[in-house]
Scaffold this active site. Structure first.
Site, PDB file in Angstrom:
ATOM      1  CD1 TRP A   1      -0.535   4.110  -2.298  1.00 11.30           C
ATOM      2  CD2 TRP A   1      -1.107   4.647  -4.392  1.00 11.30           C
ATOM      3  NE1 TRP A   1      -1.261   5.282  -2.247  1.00 11.30           N
ATOM      4  CE2 TRP A   1      -1.627   5.626  -3.526  1.00 11.30           C
ATOM      5  CE3 TRP A   1      -1.346   4.782  -5.763  1.00 11.30           C
ATOM      6  CZ2 TRP A   1      -2.363   6.723  -3.976  1.00 11.30           C
ATOM      7  CZ3 TRP A   1      -2.077   5.874  -6.222  1.00 11.30           C
ATOM      8  CH2 TRP A   1      -2.577   6.829  -5.321  1.00 11.30           C
ATOM      9  CG  ASN A   2       2.486   7.698  -6.726  1.00  9.47           C
ATOM     10  OD1 ASN A   2       3.397   7.106  -6.134  1.00  9.47           O
ATOM     11  ND2 ASN A   2       2.527   8.998  -6.957  1.00  9.47           N
TER      12      ASN A   2
ATOM     13  CE  LYS B   1       5.666   0.584   4.769  1.00 15.03           C
ATOM     14  NZ  LYS B   1       4.642   0.236   3.754  1.00 15.03           N
ATOM     15  N   PRO B   2       7.233  -1.598   0.850  1.00  9.96           N
ATOM     16  CG  PRO B   2       6.348  -3.349  -0.429  1.00  9.96           C
ATOM     17  CD  PRO B   2       7.277  -3.064   0.729  1.00  9.96           C
ATOM     18  CB  ALA B   3       2.275   1.493  -0.845  1.00  9.99           C
TER      19      ALA B   3
ATOM     20  N   GLY C   1       6.105   9.642  -0.167  1.00 10.65           N
ATOM     21  CA  GLY C   1       4.699   9.505   0.205  1.00 10.65           C
ATOM     22  C   GLY C   1       4.124  10.858   0.588  1.00 10.65           C
TER      23      GLY C   1
ATOM     24  CD  GLU D   1       9.069  12.908  -4.388  1.00 12.54           C
ATOM     25  OE1 GLU D   1       8.240  13.841  -4.245  1.00 12.54           O
ATOM     26  OE2 GLU D   1       8.848  11.889  -5.031  1.00 12.54           O
TER      27      GLU D   1
ATOM     28  CB  CYS E   1       4.302  14.127  -5.882  1.00 11.41           C
ATOM     29  SG  CYS E   1       5.677  13.255  -6.625  1.00 11.41           S
TER      30      CYS E   1
ATOM     31  CD  GLU F   1      -0.219  15.904  -3.472  1.00 10.92           C
ATOM     32  OE1 GLU F   1      -0.231  15.575  -2.273  1.00 10.92           O
ATOM     33  OE2 GLU F   1       0.699  15.594  -4.246  1.00 10.92           O
TER      34      GLU F   1
HETATM   35  P1  ADP Z   1      -0.338   7.973   0.233  1.00  9.63           P
HETATM   36  O1  ADP Z   1      -1.266   9.052   0.627  1.00  9.63           O
HETATM   37  O2  ADP Z   1       0.369   8.174  -1.041  1.00  9.63           O
HETATM   38  O3  ADP Z   1      -0.855   6.577   0.435  1.00  9.63           O
HETATM   39  P2  ADP Z   1       1.273   7.606   2.571  1.00  9.63           P
HETATM   40  O4  ADP Z   1       2.231   8.595   3.086  1.00  9.63           O
HETATM   41  O5  ADP Z   1       0.125   7.215   3.430  1.00  9.63           O
HETATM   42  O6  ADP Z   1       0.856   8.175   1.190  1.00  9.63           O
HETATM   43  O7  ADP Z   1       2.008   6.258   2.158  1.00  9.63           O
HETATM   44  C1  ADP Z   1       3.296   6.229   1.635  1.00  9.63           C
HETATM   45  C2  ADP Z   1       4.049   5.105   2.291  1.00  9.63           C
HETATM   46  O8  ADP Z   1       4.135   5.386   3.680  1.00  9.63           O
HETATM   47  C3  ADP Z   1       3.398   3.741   2.174  1.00  9.63           C
HETATM   48  O9  ADP Z   1       4.407   2.757   2.024  1.00  9.63           O
HETATM   49  C4  ADP Z   1       2.717   3.584   3.504  1.00  9.63           C
HETATM   50  O10 ADP Z   1       2.572   2.240   3.887  1.00  9.63           O
HETATM   51  C5  ADP Z   1       3.696   4.263   4.409  1.00  9.63           C
HETATM   52  N1  ADP Z   1       3.158   4.728   5.694  1.00  9.63           N
HETATM   53  C6  ADP Z   1       1.957   5.285   5.954  1.00  9.63           C
HETATM   54  N2  ADP Z   1       1.836   5.575   7.274  1.00  9.63           N
HETATM   55  C7  ADP Z   1       2.995   5.187   7.864  1.00  9.63           C
HETATM   56  C8  ADP Z   1       3.510   5.220   9.213  1.00  9.63           C
HETATM   57  N3  ADP Z   1       2.814   5.733  10.209  1.00  9.63           N
HETATM   58  N4  ADP Z   1       4.739   4.708   9.428  1.00  9.63           N
HETATM   59  C9  ADP Z   1       5.461   4.204   8.412  1.00  9.63           C
HETATM   60  N5  ADP Z   1       5.056   4.168   7.131  1.00  9.63           N
HETATM   61  C10 ADP Z   1       3.835   4.645   6.864  1.00  9.63           C
END
Ligand code: ADP
Length: 475
Positions: A144-145, A168-170, A222, A244, A278, A379
């Site tokens: 999302w950042n 698949k976005p956040a 992420g 990344e 990041c 971080e």
């Molecule tokens: P942040 O701490 O930046 O939110 P995340 O790693 O949780 O980082 O999120 C980055 C992306 O990974 C988002 O699109 C989130 O929906 C996705 N995500 C988080 N958990 C899972 C998972 N278990 N499987 C697939 N995607 C995931």
């Protein structure tokens, strides 16, 4: 969602809310996709794969150029949406849209240069031809950042290479992803080439992405924790993987640097996107001979930074993405304070007036930070600049390298030898030398160790989406 060129609801009909992190207002609802929706999107991408791979690279380039132009034409609207959904100030949103669009232009150009080779053989009656082919269906999971540029940084090279995609976005920023899809649809990309699944529960969708043998590459941006898990699952299916991940960037001010210039650089860089990047500097190593001038410069600058809703004129720092993000920053600052750090500016939530409804934290300087504090290791992802004073120039690179992360590092020096030694000694993928923005679509972006695998941007960014093929010809 967007599957096979159609806008669709989740099979379940479920939706989830999107909120403005500055105000708490609900600004939209999007489909809450599940495993079956992810499979439907992969079906579409797999069906479109052969035709897209066979589309001439010049035609793929033309479509990417059109998307680039459309994104620039819509830059103001996209920026407005981003500020409302993600929080960063309007100017920063616009800069991200332009940066994001630039990946489409760069990879449109790169698409025309997917070249091969004619190789020699030890046999007089043999010739070798080396060519490249797209890796196939790509699944992309984004954060999302930077809700637009993290998509285009993957879409540009994947589509240039001839891959089809499932995105698949956040959970926090699906509206920006929908707006990016609008750009690609309006640019004329054929149905099935890009597909979008939105979900409020990413794990089942991630499991489908990493478990479906038709997906040939996973690209993820992420957190290190999630990236590690997804990379492991993808590896068991022998999917190619680019991840990344997090960073813990050092920012070293050498004794021969101009401390005022370095402090201005740190003040400009650290608070971008409220520190939610990041590559944000997370450990500022300032030589003790420069420390007073550095602090005297940075503190008043940070005091003047205007915090607020990103659509308000003059606001430089918006909200954090949610309450959990504010709580993490608060805990790190309190831990540092309890262990002896000084807090000459900031160190508190911002809840004045209407801002109480959002997730605001004041731009903060921590001084006299030491290695026993959590912020020295973890971080932050927030607007906090921890200053560590050092006196031994010979060991500061070692201290900077003392982290599992290896994404970005910054050095300030006026001595070429010091700069060169730092670049060679730092175990980081991206290094700024007197430079607060060492990133561009033209250069590879990525890190070492716990910061991930693979590179995005530059020539390497395209190679991540290409297979190598060799043909031996017997004459
Ligand atoms: P942040 O701490 O930046 O939110 P995340 O790693 O949780 O980082 O999120 C980055 C992306 O990974 C988002 O699109 C989130 O929906 C996705 N995500 C988080 N958990 C899972 C998972 N278990 N499987 C697939 N995607 C995931």
């Amino acid at each position: 969602m967007y599957i096979n060129g159609e806008r669709v609801s989740a099979a379940s009909g479920d939706t989830f809310e999107v909120t403005n992190p500055a105000t708490g207002e609900v600004i939209g609802r999007v489909p809450d996709g599940a495993a079956s929706d992810a499979t439907a999107a992969i079906d579409a991408a797999a069906d479109a794969a052969t035709a897209w791979a066979g589309t001439p690279p010049f035609a793929r380039a033309d479509l990417l150029h059109t998307a680039w132009q459309l994104m620039l034409d819509r830059a103001d609207d996209l920026a407005g949406l981003m500020t409302t959904e993600q929080g960063k100030p309007l100017r920063a949103s616009k800069a991200e849209v332009i940066y994001g669009a630039d990946f489409l232009r760069w990879f449109a150009e790169e698409a025309r240069r997917i070249e091969g080779a004619w190789l020699t053989s030890g046999r007089a009656d043999q010739r070798f031809l080396q060519t490249h082919a797209p890796v196939g269906v790509v699944a992309a999971i984004t954060p999302w950042n930077y809700p637009i540029s993290m998509l285009t940084r993957k879409m540009g090279p994947a589509l240039a290479a001839g891959c089809t995609m499932v995105l698949k976005p956040a959970e926090a920023t699906p509206l920006c992803a929908q707006a990016v899809i609008d750009v690609f649809e309006d640019a004329g990309f054929p149905p099935g080439v890009v597909n979008l699944v939105t979900t409020g529960d990413p794990k089942p969708v991630g499991d489908v992405f990493t478990g479906d043998p038709r997906v040939r590459k996973l690209t993820f941006t992420g957190s290190t924790a999630v990236g590690r898990v997804l990379a492991g699952k993808a590896a068991s299916n022998l999917q190619r993987v680019s991840v990344e991940l997090g960073g813990h960037a050092p920012f070293i001010v050498f004794p021969d640097a101009d401390p005022v210039h370095a402090a201005k650089g740190a003040a400009a860089l650290k608070f971008l996107n409220s520190g939610q990047a990041c590559i944000s500097p997370n450990r500022l190593y300032v030589h003790d001979s420069a420390q007073q001038a550095f602090i005297d410069t940075i503190v008043p600058r940070v005091e003047k930074i205007s915090v607020g809703v990103g659509t308000t004129d003059g606001v430089k720092v918006g909200p954090l993405i949610n309450e959990a993000a504010v709580a993490k920053v608060e805990a790190q600052v309190e831990d540092a304070r309890a262990k002896g750090a000084a807090v000459p500016v900031g160190g508190r939530r911002v809840t004045d007036g209407d801002l109480a409804a959002g997730h605001f934290y004041a731009p903060t300087i921590l001084n006299n930070v030491t290695d026993d504090m959590a912020i020295y290791r973890e971080e932050t992802f927030g607007p906090v600049a921890p200053v560590i004073t050092y006196d031994d120039v010979d060991t500061v690179i070692e201290a900077a390298n003392d982290t599992n992360y290896g994404l970005a590092a910054y050095v300030y020096t006026s001595d070429l030898k010091t700069a060169m030694r730092a670049v060679e000694g730092l175990k980081f993928g991206i290094i700024g030398v007197n430079d607060v923005n060492p990133t561009s679509a033209t250069v590879p972006f990525g890190g070492m160790n716990d910061s991930g695998l693979g590179r995005e941007g530059g020539h390497e960014g395209l190679a991540e989406y290409l297979e190598t093929k060799v043909a031996g010809f017997a004459l």
